[in-house]
Scaffold this motif. Structure first.
Motif, PDB file in Angstrom:
ATOM      1  N   ARG A 103       0.844  -1.273  -0.066  1.00 22.84           N
ATOM      2  CA  ARG A 103       0.129   0.038   0.028  1.00 22.84           C
ATOM      3  C   ARG A 103       1.002   1.124   0.055  1.00 22.84           C
ATOM      4  O   ARG A 103       1.841   1.399   0.654  1.00 22.84           O
ATOM      5  N   SER A 104       0.474   2.241  -0.414  1.00 22.92           N
ATOM      6  CA  SER A 104       1.183   3.396  -0.834  1.00 22.92           C
ATOM      7  C   SER A 104       1.491   4.186   0.481  1.00 22.92           C
ATOM      8  O   SER A 104       2.675   4.451   0.759  1.00 22.92           O
ATOM      9  N   GLY A 105       0.808   3.986   1.366  1.00 22.65           N
ATOM     10  CA  GLY A 105       1.042   4.792   2.726  1.00 22.65           C
ATOM     11  C   GLY A 105       2.049   3.702   3.614  1.00 22.65           C
ATOM     12  O   GLY A 105       2.881   4.476   4.195  1.00 22.65           O
ATOM     13  N   ASP A 106       2.048   2.251   3.372  1.00 15.78           N
ATOM     14  CA  ASP A 106       3.149   1.876   3.768  1.00 15.78           C
ATOM     15  C   ASP A 106       4.680   2.062   3.359  1.00 15.78           C
ATOM     16  O   ASP A 106       5.634   2.139   3.824  1.00 15.78           O
ATOM     17  N   ILE A 158       2.253 -12.211  -5.516  1.00 20.33           N
ATOM     18  CA  ILE A 158       3.815 -12.564  -5.816  1.00 20.33           C
ATOM     19  C   ILE A 158       4.381 -12.480  -4.390  1.00 20.33           C
ATOM     20  O   ILE A 158       4.037 -11.977  -3.279  1.00 20.33           O
ATOM     21  N   ASP A 159       5.338 -13.193  -4.239  1.00 21.65           N
ATOM     22  CA  ASP A 159       6.060 -13.151  -2.873  1.00 21.65           C
ATOM     23  C   ASP A 159       7.234 -12.236  -2.631  1.00 21.65           C
ATOM     24  O   ASP A 159       7.633 -11.930  -1.627  1.00 21.65           O
ATOM     25  N   GLU A 160       7.552 -11.445  -3.605  1.00 23.90           N
ATOM     26  CA  GLU A 160       8.601 -10.411  -3.618  1.00 23.90           C
ATOM     27  C   GLU A 160       8.776  -9.342  -4.721  1.00 23.90           C
ATOM     28  O   GLU A 160       8.347  -9.605  -5.858  1.00 23.90           O
ATOM     29  N   SER A 161       8.810  -8.289  -4.243  1.00 21.16           N
ATOM     30  CA  SER A 161       9.003  -7.009  -5.369  1.00 21.16           C
ATOM     31  C   SER A 161       9.542  -6.061  -4.786  1.00 21.16           C
ATOM     32  O   SER A 161      10.076  -5.991  -3.260  1.00 21.16           O
ATOM     33  N   ALA A 162      10.149  -4.920  -5.375  1.00 21.93           N
ATOM     34  CA  ALA A 162      10.806  -3.862  -4.934  1.00 21.93           C
ATOM     35  C   ALA A 162      10.617  -2.626  -5.816  1.00 21.93           C
ATOM     36  O   ALA A 162      10.305  -2.563  -6.912  1.00 21.93           O
ATOM     37  N   VAL A 163      10.863  -1.510  -5.029  1.00 20.26           N
ATOM     38  CA  VAL A 163      10.586  -0.092  -5.586  1.00 20.26           C
ATOM     39  C   VAL A 163      11.906   0.491  -5.148  1.00 20.26           C
ATOM     40  O   VAL A 163      12.271   0.692  -4.080  1.00 20.26           O
ATOM     41  N   THR A 164      12.712   1.330  -6.361  1.00 16.26           N
ATOM     42  CA  THR A 164      13.567   2.106  -5.897  1.00 16.26           C
ATOM     43  C   THR A 164      13.074   3.632  -6.327  1.00 16.26           C
ATOM     44  O   THR A 164      12.531   4.050  -6.929  1.00 16.26           O
ATOM     45  N   VAL A 165      13.162   4.304  -5.076  1.00 11.64           N
ATOM     46  CA  VAL A 165      12.663   5.583  -4.969  1.00 11.64           C
ATOM     47  C   VAL A 165      13.628   6.607  -5.807  1.00 11.64           C
ATOM     48  O   VAL A 165      14.757   6.827  -5.821  1.00 11.64           O
TER      49      VAL A 165
END
Length: 393
Positions: free
Chosen positions: A316-319, A346-353
């Motif tokens: 979630r965006s807030g998280d 899915i079991d894994e994802s990532a976001v680079t800021v």
């Protein structure tokens, strides 16, 4: 009696008084429904809710075995298999938890009632230990009784007081299986030398686990569950009903914290809910769920634990905003959100800021499978955390 799952709804015939009483508990939400009925919507709380003559059973969506795994992560799956089966058949969590608690305490006390030396100060007719000189002088020349100070090897310790308080509470629950009630009564007899005092669930959190009391840990964990979540309703002096509601958010966070602490022992220290500050001069206090430190050294990683995953399986965006604030305040290159996995997630994802270079990782744990699979995923998660970078590239 009505049975529903967490975050699901059911329409019931209720009086306005009953609807208002149920709403006041805060465990479920109510709204008007067609045909003069009320729509009851469950939240993250599961268990048995008894209010104003209405009894609701709210089930979690996870594997029943894993609910007991979350309740006490210090025991092997075989320890709760019978209770998990009974709960799966009846949907009533309270009798299963009481039975699980009773059997766990019986096993614990079977290894011997815990004792330790306790400092005592008493007036005795014969000298025991050493004379309390200051106390004796206050007696203005009276020789007996004497003010004595001594160490007593006693079972009247905080661990046993916690167990006794939880056993007493469990015995007040109606409709407990007679065999389990007898088991609990035998345990009271075994702890007859322990002072009966009111105990809060938070007391258990303050008890340090050592080599001497380590075998008490599972029983104390379940005692905390009973003390924190069991509510008794008395009618004219006798117990008529009991509610037992558990917040899956809190339960999941405690489970993940304890299991990661165990897996990372010797590699990283796991600190739960420390206070950090976003602003200079200790402004804007925050409390991340998990902070990972090198033993006796610097902070290595930060994480937050969330039971409910967003519908797109990417958090979630807030998280994300919250985790970004943690990594920024602590100058860490990466942080992690740990979720409970739902079907088809899915079991894994990532976001680079953007413009910051910080990486926000999402990992989820599948609680729909067997306990052995959960243990494997926790171990893999711990290994991934231990291998994270320590500085911004």
């Amino acid at each position: 009696m009505p049975v529903l799952s967490e975050y699901s709804s059911i329409d019931l015939d209720l009086t306005r008084s009953q609807a208002e009483a149920i709403q006041r508990t805060g465990f479920v939400n109510l709204s008007p429904a067609p045909a003069d009925r009320w729509r009851v919507t469950a939240s993250s709380y599961v268990g048995t809710l008894v209010v104003d003559g209405v009894e609701l059973l709210i089930r979690p969506k996870i594997n029943p075995e894993n609910l007991f795994l979350l309740l006490e992560p210090g025991l092997p799956p075989s320890a709760w298999r019978k209770e998990a089966f009974d709960y799966d058949v009846t949907s009533n969590l309270l009798p299963s938890v009481i039975a699980f608690f009773a059997r766990t305490v019986e096993t614990t006390l079977g290894r011997g009632v815990l004792r330790s030396y306790q400092a005592r100060e008493e007036s005795l007719t014969t000298l025991r230990g050493r004379l309390d000189v200051a106390g004796q002088f206050k007696r203005a020349g009276v020789l007996t009784p004497m003010a004595c100070a001594y160490d007593d090897f006693s079972e009247d310790v905080i661990e046993n007081r916690v167990l006794r308080a939880a056993i007493r509470l469990a015995l007040r629950v109606p409709r407990v299986d007679p065999g389990e009630r007898q088991r609990l009564m035998r345990q009271l007899v075994a702890l007859e030398g322990v002072t009966e005092v009111a105990v809060r669930a938070e007391t258990v959190d303050a008890i340090p686990v050592t080599r001497l009391n380590q075998h008490y840990a599972p029983a104390l964990g379940l005692a905390r569950v009973v003390l924190a979540n069991l509510t008794l309703t008395d009618d004219r002096g006798s117990t008529s009903a009991s509610s037992f509601m558990i917040d899956m958010n809190d339960l999941f966070q405690r489970f993940v914290t304890e299991r990661l602490r165990r897996e990372l022992r010797g590699r990283l220290d796991v600190i739960d809910e420390p206070t950090v500050h976003l602003g200079m001069g200790r402004q804007v206090a925050m409390q991340p769920d998990l902070v990972f430190r090198e033993p006796g050294g610097a902070v290595r990683y930060v994480g937050d634990v969330k039971y409910k995953l967003a519908t797109d399986a990417h958090g979630r965006s807030g998280d994300y905003y919250q985790l970004l604030a943690y990594t920024t305040a602590m100058n860490l290159p990466e942080g992690i959100l740990i979720y409970c996995r739902r079907r088809d997630d899915i079991d894994e994802s990532a976001v680079t800021v953007r413009n910051a270079g910080r990486k926000l990782v999402v990992r989820s744990l599948d609680l729909a499978g067997p306990p052995e699979q959960v243990a494997h995923e926790i171990a893999a998660l711990a290994d991934a955390i231990a291998k994270t970078p320590v500085s911004i590239p």
